[in-house]
Motif scaffolding. Structure first.
Motif, PDB file in Angstrom:
ATOM      1  N   HIS A  46     -10.012  82.162  63.199  1.00  0.00           N
ATOM      2  CA  HIS A  46      -9.982  81.106  62.355  1.00  0.00           C
ATOM      3  C   HIS A  46     -10.086  79.350  62.677  1.00  0.00           C
ATOM      4  CE1 HIS A  46      -8.191  84.132  59.720  1.00  0.00           C
ATOM      5  NE2 HIS A  46      -7.464  84.476  60.904  1.00  0.00           N
ATOM      6  N   PRO A  47     -11.490  79.213  63.270  1.00  0.00           N
ATOM      7  CA  PRO A  47     -11.726  78.095  63.963  1.00  0.00           C
ATOM      8  C   PRO A  47     -11.296  77.122  62.635  1.00  0.00           C
ATOM      9  CG  PRO A  47     -13.565  79.127  63.469  1.00  0.00           C
ATOM     10  CD  PRO A  47     -12.759  80.001  63.201  1.00  0.00           C
ATOM     11  N   PHE A  48     -10.603  75.739  63.150  1.00  0.00           N
ATOM     12  CA  PHE A  48     -10.292  74.466  62.498  1.00  0.00           C
ATOM     13  C   PHE A  48      -9.425  74.914  61.243  1.00  0.00           C
ATOM     14  CE2 PHE A  48     -14.318  72.887  64.542  1.00  0.00           C
ATOM     15  CZ  PHE A  48     -13.599  72.063  65.448  1.00  0.00           C
ATOM     16  N   GLN A  49      -8.492  75.843  61.231  1.00  0.00           N
ATOM     17  CA  GLN A  49      -7.830  76.095  60.172  1.00  0.00           C
ATOM     18  C   GLN A  49      -6.585  76.042  60.265  1.00  0.00           C
ATOM     19  OE1 GLN A  49      -8.302  79.884  58.231  1.00  0.00           O
ATOM     20  NE2 GLN A  49     -10.543  79.822  57.942  1.00  0.00           N
ATOM     21  N   HIS A  50      -6.305  75.917  61.726  1.00  0.00           N
ATOM     22  CA  HIS A  50      -4.517  76.224  62.119  1.00  0.00           C
ATOM     23  C   HIS A  50      -4.427  74.806  63.017  1.00  0.00           C
ATOM     24  CE1 HIS A  50      -3.563  79.853  60.535  1.00  0.00           C
ATOM     25  NE2 HIS A  50      -4.880  80.359  61.104  1.00  0.00           N
ATOM     26  N   THR A  51      -3.514  73.896  62.892  1.00  0.00           N
ATOM     27  CA  THR A  51      -3.103  72.997  63.886  1.00  0.00           C
ATOM     28  C   THR A  51      -2.355  73.682  65.313  1.00  0.00           C
ATOM     29  OG1 THR A  51      -0.768  72.705  63.221  1.00  0.00           O
ATOM     30  CG2 THR A  51      -2.585  71.442  62.004  1.00  0.00           C
ATOM     31  N   SER A  52      -2.030  72.959  66.276  1.00  0.00           N
ATOM     32  CA  SER A  52      -1.524  73.354  67.440  1.00  0.00           C
ATOM     33  C   SER A  52      -0.002  73.840  66.774  1.00  0.00           C
ATOM     34  CB  SER A  52      -1.464  72.184  68.378  1.00  0.00           C
ATOM     35  OG  SER A  52      -0.576  72.792  69.569  1.00  0.00           O
ATOM     36  N   ASP A  53       0.703  73.044  66.136  1.00  0.00           N
ATOM     37  CA  ASP A  53       2.136  73.500  65.792  1.00  0.00           C
ATOM     38  C   ASP A  53       2.035  74.850  65.047  1.00  0.00           C
ATOM     39  OD1 ASP A  53       3.371  71.115  66.493  1.00  0.00           O
ATOM     40  OD2 ASP A  53       3.694  70.410  64.674  1.00  0.00           O
ATOM     41  N   ASP A  54       1.085  75.150  64.289  1.00  0.00           N
ATOM     42  CA  ASP A  54       0.816  76.449  63.508  1.00  0.00           C
ATOM     43  C   ASP A  54       0.860  77.481  64.507  1.00  0.00           C
ATOM     44  OD1 ASP A  54       0.687  75.215  61.273  1.00  0.00           O
ATOM     45  OD2 ASP A  54      -1.462  75.086  60.982  1.00  0.00           O
ATOM     46  N   VAL A  55      -0.178  77.560  65.661  1.00  0.00           N
ATOM     47  CA  VAL A  55      -0.519  78.411  66.526  1.00  0.00           C
ATOM     48  C   VAL A  55       0.803  78.801  67.486  1.00  0.00           C
ATOM     49  CG1 VAL A  55      -1.718  78.686  68.558  1.00  0.00           C
ATOM     50  CG2 VAL A  55      -2.882  77.879  66.696  1.00  0.00           C
ATOM     51  N   ILE A  56       1.484  77.508  68.163  1.00  0.00           N
ATOM     52  CA  ILE A  56       2.810  77.639  68.709  1.00  0.00           C
ATOM     53  C   ILE A  56       3.858  78.377  68.143  1.00  0.00           C
ATOM     54  CG2 ILE A  56       4.401  76.274  70.090  1.00  0.00           C
ATOM     55  CD1 ILE A  56       1.541  76.270  71.304  1.00  0.00           C
ATOM     56  N   PHE A  57       4.136  78.072  66.833  1.00  0.00           N
ATOM     57  CA  PHE A  57       5.398  78.444  66.032  1.00  0.00           C
ATOM     58  C   PHE A  57       5.055  80.039  65.818  1.00  0.00           C
ATOM     59  CE2 PHE A  57       7.266  79.794  62.098  1.00  0.00           C
ATOM     60  CZ  PHE A  57       8.662  79.744  62.586  1.00  0.00           C
ATOM     61  N   ALA A  58       3.810  80.133  65.208  1.00  0.00           N
ATOM     62  CA  ALA A  58       3.284  81.654  64.925  1.00  0.00           C
ATOM     63  C   ALA A  58       3.303  82.561  66.041  1.00  0.00           C
ATOM     64  CB  ALA A  58       2.125  81.656  64.171  1.00  0.00           C
ATOM     65  N   THR A  59       3.101  82.149  67.209  1.00  0.00           N
ATOM     66  CA  THR A  59       2.967  82.846  68.340  1.00  0.00           C
ATOM     67  C   THR A  59       4.689  83.249  68.651  1.00  0.00           C
ATOM     68  OG1 THR A  59       1.112  82.133  69.265  1.00  0.00           O
ATOM     69  CG2 THR A  59       2.562  83.020  70.928  1.00  0.00           C
ATOM     70  N   TRP A  60       5.318  82.381  69.024  1.00  0.00           N
ATOM     71  CA  TRP A  60       6.805  82.361  68.943  1.00  0.00           C
ATOM     72  C   TRP A  60       7.395  83.195  68.079  1.00  0.00           C
ATOM     73  CZ3 TRP A  60      10.999  81.152  66.304  1.00  0.00           C
ATOM     74  CH2 TRP A  60      12.362  81.155  66.913  1.00  0.00           C
ATOM     75  N   ALA A  61       7.182  83.101  66.616  1.00  0.00           N
ATOM     76  CA  ALA A  61       7.826  83.886  65.854  1.00  0.00           C
ATOM     77  C   ALA A  61       7.394  85.491  65.870  1.00  0.00           C
ATOM     78  CB  ALA A  61       7.402  83.386  64.388  1.00  0.00           C
ATOM     79  N   LEU A  62       6.193  85.725  65.893  1.00  0.00           N
ATOM     80  CA  LEU A  62       5.571  86.984  66.096  1.00  0.00           C
ATOM     81  C   LEU A  62       6.175  87.766  67.271  1.00  0.00           C
ATOM     82  CD1 LEU A  62       1.809  86.336  64.993  1.00  0.00           C
ATOM     83  CD2 LEU A  62       3.576  87.566  63.640  1.00  0.00           C
ATOM     84  N   ARG A  63       6.373  87.156  68.395  1.00  0.00           N
ATOM     85  CA  ARG A  63       6.847  87.488  69.647  1.00  0.00           C
ATOM     86  C   ARG A  63       8.335  87.847  69.317  1.00  0.00           C
ATOM     87  NH1 ARG A  63       4.235  87.988  74.545  1.00  0.00           N
ATOM     88  NH2 ARG A  63       6.123  87.333  75.437  1.00  0.00           N
ATOM     89  N   ARG A  64       9.181  87.391  68.362  1.00  0.00           N
ATOM     90  CA  ARG A  64      10.466  87.867  68.329  1.00  0.00           C
ATOM     91  C   ARG A  64      10.746  88.404  66.802  1.00  0.00           C
ATOM     92  NH1 ARG A  64       9.523  83.979  71.250  1.00  0.00           N
ATOM     93  NH2 ARG A  64      10.669  83.204  73.016  1.00  0.00           N
ATOM     94  N   GLY A  65       9.683  88.989  66.104  1.00  0.00           N
ATOM     95  CA  GLY A  65       9.780  89.608  64.953  1.00  0.00           C
ATOM     96  C   GLY A  65      10.158  88.773  63.731  1.00  0.00           C
ATOM     97  N   ILE A  66       9.984  87.466  63.820  1.00  0.00           N
ATOM     98  CA  ILE A  66      10.237  86.425  62.858  1.00  0.00           C
ATOM     99  C   ILE A  66       9.135  86.264  61.967  1.00  0.00           C
ATOM    100  CG2 ILE A  66      10.990  84.074  62.188  1.00  0.00           C
ATOM    101  CD1 ILE A  66      12.608  84.282  64.794  1.00  0.00           C
ATOM    102  N   ASP A  67       9.072  86.147  60.472  1.00  0.00           N
ATOM    103  CA  ASP A  67       8.010  85.623  59.717  1.00  0.00           C
ATOM    104  C   ASP A  67       7.427  84.259  59.981  1.00  0.00           C
ATOM    105  OD1 ASP A  67       6.131  85.350  57.598  1.00  0.00           O
ATOM    106  OD2 ASP A  67       7.539  86.158  56.163  1.00  0.00           O
ATOM    107  N   PRO A  68       6.097  84.296  60.360  1.00  0.00           N
ATOM    108  CA  PRO A  68       5.718  83.028  60.669  1.00  0.00           C
ATOM    109  C   PRO A  68       5.705  82.044  59.559  1.00  0.00           C
ATOM    110  CG  PRO A  68       4.221  84.473  61.571  1.00  0.00           C
ATOM    111  CD  PRO A  68       5.157  85.395  60.624  1.00  0.00           C
ATOM    112  N   SER A  69       5.922  82.659  58.192  1.00  0.00           N
ATOM    113  CA  SER A  69       5.917  81.599  57.126  1.00  0.00           C
ATOM    114  C   SER A  69       7.310  81.424  56.852  1.00  0.00           C
ATOM    115  CB  SER A  69       5.299  82.372  55.885  1.00  0.00           C
ATOM    116  OG  SER A  69       6.098  83.573  55.553  1.00  0.00           O
ATOM    117  N   ASP A  70       8.388  81.729  57.796  1.00  0.00           N
ATOM    118  CA  ASP A  70       9.695  81.079  57.410  1.00  0.00           C
ATOM    119  C   ASP A  70       9.812  79.574  57.815  1.00  0.00           C
ATOM    120  OD1 ASP A  70      12.611  80.583  57.842  1.00  0.00           O
ATOM    121  OD2 ASP A  70      12.937  82.620  58.523  1.00  0.00           O
ATOM    122  N   ALA A  71       9.987  78.899  56.749  1.00  0.00           N
ATOM    123  CA  ALA A  71      10.052  77.335  56.891  1.00  0.00           C
ATOM    124  C   ALA A  71      11.220  76.916  57.705  1.00  0.00           C
ATOM    125  CB  ALA A  71       9.930  76.704  55.457  1.00  0.00           C
TER     126      ALA A  71
END
Length: 136
Positions: A46-71
């Motif tokens: 998904h080039p130019f679709q996500h910010t660094s914050d999106d990538v860093i948080f989603a990675t952290w969340a996925l590795r912990r079983g948390i929904d990446p859309s959890d605000a």
């Protein structure tokens, strides 16, 4: 509570000085996705679709079983400073530069490409390097 960010704008993160890869490599896929694999898939697919914050948080969340859309989880995560994409294995080990556009959205650039050389020499961009893997 102040929210921290890992986002860069109009910046090129060049590979680390001690990166062992002379050509960009896709991180190997494993049974459990690594941080490098998750960063790579999210940005490369998904080039130019996500910010660094999106990538860093989603990675952290996925590795912990948390929904990446959890605000609420995202707000709590960024309540303290986090490592940015300069610390990603993509630039430290696998030979990928990371370009952030004016809106902070990111894409990958292989270090052996003409595009990488042009971006590395572009005075209109901010420049930084991925963090070294080893202390000098």
């Amino acid at each position: 509570m102040a929210e921290h960010t890992t986002n860069y704008t109009s910046t090129f993160i060049e590979v680390a000085e001690d990166c062992p890869a002379d050509h960009a490599q896709e991180p190997p896929a494993g049974e459990t996705p690594t941080i490098a694999e998750l960063h790579y898939r999210m940005i490369a697919d998904h080039p130019f679709q996500h910010t660094s914050d999106d990538v860093i948080f989603a990675t952290w969340a996925l590795r912990r079983g948390i929904d990446p859309s959890d605000a609420a989880a995202r707000t709590a995560f960024f309540a303290k400073g986090q490592a940015c994409l300069r610390a990603s294995p993509l630039g430290k080990r696998y030979g990928w530069g990371v370009l952030s556009d004016a809106d902070g959205r990111v894409t990958l650039v292989p270090r052996e490409s003409e595009e990488y050389a042009l971006l590395a020499a572009d005075p209109a961009l901010g420049h930084t390097r991925a963090m070294r893997a080893k202390r000098s």
